[in-house]
Design a protein around this motif. Structure first.
Motif, short mmCIF file in Angstrom:
data_model
loop_
_atom_site.label_atom_id
_atom_site.label_comp_id
_atom_site.label_asym_id
_atom_site.label_seq_id
_atom_site.Cartn_x
_atom_site.Cartn_y
_atom_site.Cartn_z
N UNK A 21 19.43 4.53 -2.96
CA UNK A 21 19.36 5.45 -2.23
C UNK A 21 20.28 4.88 -1.19
N UNK A 22 21.21 5.87 -0.62
CA UNK A 22 22.24 5.42 0.63
C UNK A 22 21.25 5.41 1.79
N UNK A 23 21.74 5.29 2.85
CA UNK A 23 20.79 5.11 3.49
C UNK A 23 20.83 6.19 4.79
N UNK A 24 21.90 7.74 4.52
CA UNK A 24 21.27 8.92 4.82
C UNK A 24 20.29 9.38 4.28
N UNK A 27 17.38 9.09 5.78
CA UNK A 27 17.68 9.37 7.40
C UNK A 27 17.31 10.85 7.22
N UNK A 28 18.37 11.93 6.82
CA UNK A 28 18.86 12.92 7.30
C UNK A 28 17.53 13.56 6.92
N UNK A 29 16.47 14.09 6.62
CA UNK A 29 15.14 14.64 6.29
C UNK A 29 14.59 13.70 7.35
N UNK A 30 14.64 12.76 7.30
CA UNK A 30 13.15 12.64 8.36
C UNK A 30 14.10 12.97 9.76
#
Length: 68
Positions: A21-24, A27-30
């Motif tokens: 998975x890409x980092x985002x 990160x975005x759901x978090x």
């Protein structure tokens, strides 16, 4: 005369699939979860709500346990 046709195996059938998975993608759901949690913890910003919601008492108790 027809020649035999070679078909490549599907990547999922090889057993060596690795999904990265890409980092985002994490990160975005978090970030959305933390933002919504912050809105829940600060009921003063919720002008349409009357009274103090019960979830605030529960989250305050959890916050006090963590702070110790």
């Amino acid at each position: 005369m027809s020649a035999p046709m070679y078909t490549r195996p599907h990547p999922a059938s090889t057993g060596r699939t690795v999904t990265r998975l890409p980092w985002w993608a994490l990160a975005l759901p978090t970030l959305a979860f933390v933002t919504l949690l912050a809105l829940i913890l600060n009921p003063a910003d919720a002008h349409a709500a009357g009274g103090e919601p019960a979830i605030t008492h529960i989250l305050d108790a959890i916050r006090q346990v963590i702070a110790r």
